[in-house]
Design a protein around this motif. Structure first.
Motif, PDB file in Angstrom:
ATOM      1  N   GLU A 218      17.702 -34.725  18.402  1.00 28.93           N
ATOM      2  CA  GLU A 218      16.954 -32.916  18.410  1.00 28.93           C
ATOM      3  C   GLU A 218      17.549 -32.719  19.292  1.00 28.93           C
ATOM      4  O   GLU A 218      17.717 -31.538  19.396  1.00 28.93           O
ATOM      5  CB  GLU A 218      15.763 -33.033  18.454  1.00 28.93           C
ATOM      6  CG  GLU A 218      14.485 -33.126  17.215  1.00 28.93           C
ATOM      7  CD  GLU A 218      13.514 -33.555  18.229  1.00 28.93           C
ATOM      8  OE1 GLU A 218      13.105 -32.556  19.356  1.00 28.93           O
ATOM      9  OE2 GLU A 218      12.411 -33.391  17.409  1.00 28.93           O
TER      10      GLU A 218
ATOM     11  N   ALA B 121      20.795 -29.542  18.915  1.00 26.35           N
ATOM     12  CA  ALA B 121      20.680 -28.194  19.573  1.00 26.35           C
ATOM     13  C   ALA B 121      22.076 -28.117  20.460  1.00 26.35           C
ATOM     14  O   ALA B 121      22.145 -27.049  20.845  1.00 26.35           O
ATOM     15  CB  ALA B 121      19.445 -28.586  20.626  1.00 26.35           C
TER      16      ALA B 121
ATOM     17  N   ASP C 255      23.174 -27.110  15.464  1.00 26.52           N
ATOM     18  CA  ASP C 255      22.432 -25.330  15.368  1.00 26.52           C
ATOM     19  C   ASP C 255      24.034 -24.306  16.152  1.00 26.52           C
ATOM     20  O   ASP C 255      24.631 -24.868  16.392  1.00 26.52           O
ATOM     21  CB  ASP C 255      21.573 -25.188  17.101  1.00 26.52           C
ATOM     22  CG  ASP C 255      20.209 -26.254  16.532  1.00 26.52           C
ATOM     23  OD1 ASP C 255      19.533 -26.389  15.174  1.00 26.52           O
ATOM     24  OD2 ASP C 255      19.595 -25.927  17.367  1.00 26.52           O
TER      25      ASP C 255
ATOM     26  N   VAL D 271      20.568 -22.693  25.272  1.00 26.76           N
ATOM     27  CA  VAL D 271      20.914 -23.277  25.592  1.00 26.76           C
ATOM     28  C   VAL D 271      21.470 -23.965  27.246  1.00 26.76           C
ATOM     29  O   VAL D 271      21.583 -25.045  27.175  1.00 26.76           O
ATOM     30  CB  VAL D 271      22.352 -24.428  24.582  1.00 26.76           C
ATOM     31  CG1 VAL D 271      22.233 -25.178  24.257  1.00 26.76           C
ATOM     32  CG2 VAL D 271      21.732 -24.035  22.473  1.00 26.76           C
TER      33      VAL D 271
END
Length: 363
Positions: A86, A90, A194, A204
């Protein structure tokens, strides 16, 4: 503004890094909390997690790798890290420019005249079948088009910068040797990374600041830059500054932190901890004085495995057969020597599963 001395910063670092008390948390959660573990040496993350997670089972981490919940990839500072899938999805786009610039910083002359977008397209075409490939195999495919740079420069640019990649198992599995075989992150995890933020926002970057402070704070923006390798995070810091609290260190630097993050009493006892090579508890700062003396700073750069005594780097350690060999950097008291020996014996047993494993001190 409150001044935090070196010992206060040391205890805060130990608490955030799960080194003051071993954590009762799932391995995946520990990897996420730490923002990943530096992992260019494949077995070192197992040692780092053994020192941080209570009753750590190394086969669990291997299962997370084969189950694609954690991956090995180039990210912070262009070094190989073990991160949750994850987080990689990201964070990867936010690191793209830094990764390119760091590879160019090494191979700028060799890559002069190479169209990087075209090189990336060649690499993606080769990897379209989803089969893992070595860096040399990838570079060989581009060498006909660009014969001058050489395989190393082409391969590094493809694997470490242009195409988000993972290093596939068996590389990085417990007690398993395997060469580096790369596959695109998107094919390994089943979706693209992403996309970059639009409209000048940096969600981010803001998330990275919060995550860094949770695992490393209180810290200066220079420390954040040293950990991430990113130059553009001051804007992200500014965007969330109202969420943060400020301190000063003894040199007068401003330190930022999350308001509710642990900052233990400086007199909190710190247990013996054995750290792996290139552990981020040391490398994650520009000013490493909170955990290692300037006289020993080069040990972390050279990849020495170190022992924390009273929270500070006080010895190095190696393994010879089934024996953990400790080389003190200062004189130990009798109690310190006994505590180091006890923890070293536990580490020796973890590394070998041999009841005859032991620890000795170098002369």
């Amino acid at each position: 503004m409150t001044v935090l001395d070196t010992r206060a910063l040391n205890r805060a670092t130990l608490a955030r890094q799960l080194l003051l008390d071993r954590a009762d948390m799932p391995v995946l959660d520990a990897v996420a909390h730490l923002g990943g573990l530096q992992a260019q040496e494949p077995q070192e993350p197992f040692i780092g997690l053994w020192s941080r997670v209570r009753a750590f089972d190394p086969t669990v981490l291997s299962g997370l790798l084969t189950g694609r919940q954690v991956v090995r990839t180039h990210l912070m500072r262009r070094t190989v890290h073990l991160l949750t899938s994850e987080d990689v999805l990201a964070w990867r786009a936010r690191h793209d420019a830094m990764l390119r610039q760091r590879v160019l910083g090494v191979y700028r002359r060799e890559l002069d005249g190479v169209d990087l977008d075209e090189l990336a397209a060649v690499g993606r075409a080769v990897m379209a079948d989803g089969e893992p490939r070595s860096m040399s195999e990838l570079a060989r495919a581009a060498e006909d088009r660009w014969p001058e740079p050489g395989k190393r420069a082409l391969g590094e640019m493809l694997v470490a910068a242009l195409i988000p990649m993972v290093q596939t198992p068996p590389r990085g599995l417990w007690r398993t040797k395997g060469g580096v075989r790369n596959v695109p992150l998107s094919s390994w995890l089943g979706r693209e990374i992403d996309p970059p933020a639009q409209n000048g926002t940096d969600p981010v970057g803001e998330a990275l600041v919060r995550r860094y402070l949770a695992a490393f704070g209180p810290a200066a923006t220079a420390d954040l830059r040293a950990w991430s390798g990113l130059a553009g995070l001051p804007a992200a810091v500014a965007a969330i500054r109202e969420e943060l609290v400020s301190f000063r260190d003894e040199r007068g630097r401003e330190l930022l932190d999350l308001p509710d993050a642990p900052r233990p009493d400086p007199d909190t006892p710190a247990p013996i901890r054995f750290l792996p090579a290139f552990d981020n508890a040391i490398l994650g700062y520009h000013d490493r004085g909170r955990i290692i003396d300037d006289a020993h700073r080069n040990l972390s750069i050279a990849g020495a495995r170190v022992v924390l005594v009273d929270g500070r780097v006080s010895a190095t350690w190696t393994v010879e057969a089934d024996t953990v060999v400790v080389a003190p950097l200062r004189r130990f008291s009798r109690a310190e020597r006994a505590a180091v020996a006890e923890q070293g014996e536990e580490l020796a047993l973890f590394l070998s599963d041999n009841d005859n494993s032991n620890v000795r001190f170098a002369a």
